[in-house]
Enzyme design. Structure first.
Site, PDB file in Angstrom:
ATOM      1  N   GLY A  15       0.822  -1.208   0.000  1.00 12.32           N
ATOM      2  CA  GLY A  15       0.000   0.000   0.000  1.00 12.32           C
ATOM      3  C   GLY A  15       0.856   1.259   0.000  1.00 12.32           C
ATOM      4  N   PHE A  97      -9.268  -8.529   5.960  1.00 10.77           N
ATOM      5  CA  PHE A  97      -9.923  -7.342   6.521  1.00 10.77           C
ATOM      6  C   PHE A  97     -10.909  -6.677   5.548  1.00 10.77           C
ATOM      7  CE2 PHE A  97      -5.513  -7.219   8.453  1.00 10.77           C
ATOM      8  CZ  PHE A  97      -5.893  -7.852   9.623  1.00 10.77           C
ATOM      9  N   ALA A 153       7.099  -5.204  -3.178  1.00  3.44           N
ATOM     10  CA  ALA A 153       6.827  -3.805  -2.818  1.00  3.44           C
ATOM     11  C   ALA A 153       8.093  -2.963  -2.684  1.00  3.44           C
ATOM     12  CB  ALA A 153       6.021  -3.781  -1.523  1.00  3.44           C
ATOM     13  N   LYS A 204      -0.719 -18.062  -6.478  1.00  6.77           N
ATOM     14  CA  LYS A 204       0.749 -18.129  -6.443  1.00  6.77           C
ATOM     15  C   LYS A 204       1.283 -18.032  -5.014  1.00  6.77           C
ATOM     16  CE  LYS A 204       2.029 -13.838  -5.391  1.00  6.77           C
ATOM     17  NZ  LYS A 204       2.749 -13.547  -4.165  1.00  6.77           N
ATOM     18  N   ARG A 240      15.941 -28.172 -26.637  1.00  7.03           N
ATOM     19  CA  ARG A 240      15.587 -29.073 -27.739  1.00  7.03           C
ATOM     20  C   ARG A 240      14.575 -30.126 -27.291  1.00  7.03           C
ATOM     21  NH1 ARG A 240      21.753 -30.565 -28.774  1.00  7.03           N
ATOM     22  NH2 ARG A 240      21.482 -30.712 -26.517  1.00  7.03           N
ATOM     23  N   LYS A 267      21.561 -34.482 -30.697  1.00  7.63           N
ATOM     24  CA  LYS A 267      20.892 -35.593 -30.017  1.00  7.63           C
ATOM     25  C   LYS A 267      20.076 -35.133 -28.821  1.00  7.63           C
ATOM     26  CE  LYS A 267      22.170 -38.911 -32.586  1.00  7.63           C
ATOM     27  NZ  LYS A 267      21.125 -39.177 -33.555  1.00  7.63           N
TER      28      LYS A 267
HETATM   29  N1  NAI Z   1       4.161  -6.648  -0.064  1.00  5.68           N
HETATM   30  C1  NAI Z   1       4.261  -6.967  -1.332  1.00  5.68           C
HETATM   31  O1  NAI Z   1       5.376  -7.049  -1.889  1.00  5.68           O
HETATM   32  C2  NAI Z   1       3.027  -7.220  -2.138  1.00  5.68           C
HETATM   33  C3  NAI Z   1       1.808  -7.399  -1.540  1.00  5.68           C
HETATM   34  N2  NAI Z   1       0.695  -7.655  -2.285  1.00  5.68           N
HETATM   35  C4  NAI Z   1      -0.616  -7.856  -1.683  1.00  5.68           C
HETATM   36  O2  NAI Z   1      -1.106  -6.628  -1.177  1.00  5.68           O
HETATM   37  C5  NAI Z   1      -2.007  -6.857  -0.090  1.00  5.68           C
HETATM   38  C6  NAI Z   1      -1.632  -5.921   1.059  1.00  5.68           C
HETATM   39  O3  NAI Z   1      -0.312  -6.237   1.441  1.00  5.68           O
HETATM   40  P1  NAI Z   1       0.704  -5.186   2.092  1.00  5.68           P
HETATM   41  O4  NAI Z   1       0.395  -3.800   1.689  1.00  5.68           O
HETATM   42  O5  NAI Z   1       2.068  -5.738   1.776  1.00  5.68           O
HETATM   43  O6  NAI Z   1       0.349  -5.297   3.643  1.00  5.68           O
HETATM   44  P2  NAI Z   1       1.339  -5.686   4.839  1.00  5.68           P
HETATM   45  O7  NAI Z   1       1.301  -7.160   4.999  1.00  5.68           O
HETATM   46  O8  NAI Z   1       2.643  -5.037   4.719  1.00  5.68           O
HETATM   47  O9  NAI Z   1       0.729  -4.912   6.064  1.00  5.68           O
HETATM   48  C7  NAI Z   1      -0.324  -5.271   6.838  1.00  5.68           C
HETATM   49  C8  NAI Z   1      -1.285  -4.101   6.832  1.00  5.68           C
HETATM   50  O10 NAI Z   1      -2.483  -4.507   7.479  1.00  5.68           O
HETATM   51  C9  NAI Z   1      -2.874  -3.503   8.383  1.00  5.68           C
HETATM   52  N3  NAI Z   1      -3.733  -4.069   9.425  1.00  5.68           N
HETATM   53  C10 NAI Z   1      -3.378  -4.748  10.538  1.00  5.68           C
HETATM   54  N4  NAI Z   1      -4.460  -5.091  11.253  1.00  5.68           N
HETATM   55  C11 NAI Z   1      -5.546  -4.628  10.562  1.00  5.68           C
HETATM   56  C12 NAI Z   1      -6.935  -4.671  10.766  1.00  5.68           C
HETATM   57  N5  NAI Z   1      -7.477  -5.274  11.824  1.00  5.68           N
HETATM   58  N6  NAI Z   1      -7.745  -4.116   9.829  1.00  5.68           N
HETATM   59  C13 NAI Z   1      -7.235  -3.544   8.734  1.00  5.68           C
HETATM   60  N7  NAI Z   1      -5.897  -3.456   8.479  1.00  5.68           N
HETATM   61  C14 NAI Z   1      -5.076  -4.000   9.386  1.00  5.68           C
HETATM   62  C15 NAI Z   1      -1.579  -2.946   8.892  1.00  5.68           C
HETATM   63  O11 NAI Z   1      -1.761  -1.699   9.460  1.00  5.68           O
HETATM   64  C16 NAI Z   1      -0.774  -2.893   7.611  1.00  5.68           C
HETATM   65  O12 NAI Z   1      -1.048  -1.724   6.894  1.00  5.68           O
HETATM   66  C17 NAI Z   1      -1.896  -8.347   0.230  1.00  5.68           C
HETATM   67  O13 NAI Z   1      -3.004  -9.023  -0.320  1.00  5.68           O
HETATM   68  C18 NAI Z   1      -0.614  -8.788  -0.475  1.00  5.68           C
HETATM   69  O14 NAI Z   1      -0.660 -10.143  -0.888  1.00  5.68           O
HETATM   70  C19 NAI Z   1       0.764  -7.682  -3.657  1.00  5.68           C
HETATM   71  C20 NAI Z   1       1.958  -7.478  -4.305  1.00  5.68           C
HETATM   72  C21 NAI Z   1       3.180  -7.223  -3.602  1.00  5.68           C
HETATM   73  O1  13P Z   2       2.891 -10.682  -4.278  1.00 12.16           O
HETATM   74  C1  13P Z   2       4.082 -10.614  -4.128  1.00 12.16           C
HETATM   75  C2  13P Z   2       5.030 -10.706  -5.258  1.00 12.16           C
HETATM   76  O2  13P Z   2       4.354 -10.645  -6.495  1.00 12.16           O
HETATM   77  C3  13P Z   2       4.644 -10.491  -2.757  1.00 12.16           C
HETATM   78  O3  13P Z   2       4.710 -11.748  -2.265  1.00 12.16           O
HETATM   79  P1  13P Z   2       4.788 -11.974  -0.689  1.00 12.16           P
HETATM   80  O4  13P Z   2       3.476 -11.540  -0.111  1.00 12.16           O
HETATM   81  O5  13P Z   2       5.037 -13.457  -0.551  1.00 12.16           O
HETATM   82  O6  13P Z   2       5.943 -11.123  -0.215  1.00 12.16           O
END
Ligand code: NAI
Ligand code: 13P
Length: 320
Positions: A15, A97, A153, A204, A240, A267
């Site tokens: 985010g 959430f 991210a 994935k 191949r 081969k």
């Molecule tokens: N981190 C990455 O590299 C990537 C993440 N995603 C996807 O993005 C989505 C969000 O992941 P991130 O931003 O990485 O989150 P994150 O896993 O880093 O952070 C957790 C978030 O949840 C919040 N949180 C905790 N308790 C909560 C509650 N009760 N209600 C609402 N929010 C609450 C926290 O404040 C925090 O902002 C996930 O579905 C993840 O799979 C997709 C691509 C890349």
């Molecule tokens: O979605 C992601 C990569 O494309 C991030 O993966 P993770 O949540 O396992 O870090």
């Protein structure tokens, strides 16, 4: 006409990276309001509110430390305040959430708002699994696109090059999100198969857990040398063995004939190795324990129909 107000629902690792992009992109476009709200699940960090830290230091010190967010991204702890007036809503929170947040947003949603989900996950619905985007659609009655891709991210926040996919049932809306999210190093393709895009993103993650299990069980060091996974991927794309096997299915000619026709004296090693391994498996009474190797041998040398390939894999003794 005033630009569309954007609200980012979520401020975790992904985010916050996305907030960095959106904050910069809205400044450069007439389509969007230059101020962006980012809903932050409030928490205390060393005695200070996270929203206060973000709004003064312009850094999410907990979830994306070391990266400055643009100053036009305003951290808002109240979800109702955050979505007020928003015409474009970017959902990027852990999937567990989402349902509860949508319930809170619903009475305050702006007419004509559109959404995009960056959330990788699925939920259990009344009739089986439910896409996160369907939860949002059902609860908020808005058009929802999705964005999923090979995106870590912190790497996106570092402005490293990567590509991503927007799935948009309404392509015009998909293009609005492309304008909001694309940068020189975060390249977006828009496709219409939104559900497929979302399923890829969700499933994935399960495989990633499996990959972690494997790495924990065995020393992964050697598999990570060039001889391991890298060679497996390379051979399956460009080798191949792969090329002749595809022609085998498409032409119905024998492997030997295709080897002669296609390889000009070079081969193939795969079919022959499958025969050698098959002999060993027979000797050790392990044929049924290695259905992939056995099926490939039988198709190459014993006239087994290639259409039975999947069936062979379905009949692993462990599945019985
Ligand atoms: N981190 C990455 O590299 C990537 C993440 N995603 C996807 O993005 C989505 C969000 O992941 P991130 O931003 O990485 O989150 P994150 O896993 O880093 O952070 C957790 C978030 O949840 C919040 N949180 C905790 N308790 C909560 C509650 N009760 N209600 C609402 N929010 C609450 C926290 O404040 C925090 O902002 C996930 O579905 C993840 O799979 C997709 C691509 C890349
Ligand atoms: O979605 C992601 C990569 O494309 C991030 O993966 P993770 O949540 O396992 O870090």
């Amino acid at each position: 006409m005033p630009g569309k107000k954007v609200c980012i629902v979520g401020s975790g690792n992904w985010g916050s990276s996305i907030a960095k992009i959106i904050g910069n992109n809205v400044k450069a476009s007439n389509r969007f309001d230059p101020m962006v709200n980012m809903w932050v699940y409030e928490e205390m960090i060393k005695g200070r509110k996270l929203t206060e830290i973000i709004n003064t230091e312009h850094e999410n010190v907990k979830y994306l430390p070391g990266h400055k967010l643009p100053k036009n991204v305003l951290a808002v702890p109240d979800i109702v305040e955050a979505v007020r007036g928003a015409k474009v809503i970017v959902f990027v929170i852990p999937h567990q959430f989402i349902a509860d947040l949508c319930d809170q947003i619903k009475p305050h949603l702006t007419e004509g708002a559109i959404g995009i989900s960056l959330i990788k996950g699925l939920s259990e619905g009344p009739d089986g699994i439910q896409l996160v985007s369907d939860i949002i659609r059902e609860k908020l009655h808005v058009d929802v696109s999705v964005l999923m891709g090979a995106n870590i991210a912190s790497e996106v926040a570092d402005d490293k090059f990567c590509e991503t996919t927007i799935g948009a049932k309404n392509v015009a809306n998909g293009l609005i999100f492309k304008e909001l999210l694309q940068t020189a190093n975060f390249r977006i393709t828009v496709v219409e198969e939104s559900d497929t895009v979302e399923l890829c993103g969700a499933l994935k993650n399960i495989v990633a857990v499996g990959a972690g299990f494997c790495d924990g069980l065995v020393s992964s060091d050697t598999f990570l040398e060039s001889c391991g996974v890298a060679d497996l991927v390379t051979t399956c794309y460009g080798g191949r063995n792969r090329k002749v096997a595809e022609a085998f299915v498409k032409t119905s000619k024998s492997i030997a004939m295709l080897e002669e026709e296609m390889l000009n004296g070079q081969k193939l090693q795969g079919p022959q190795t499958s025969a050698e391994i098959y002999k060993l498996l027979q000797k050790k009474n392990l044929v049924n324990d290695y259905p992939l190797f056995s099926a490939i041998y039988q198709i190459c040398f014993e006239g087994r129909d290639v259409k039975e390939f999947i069936t062979c894999l379905q009949n692993h003794p462990e599945h019985m």
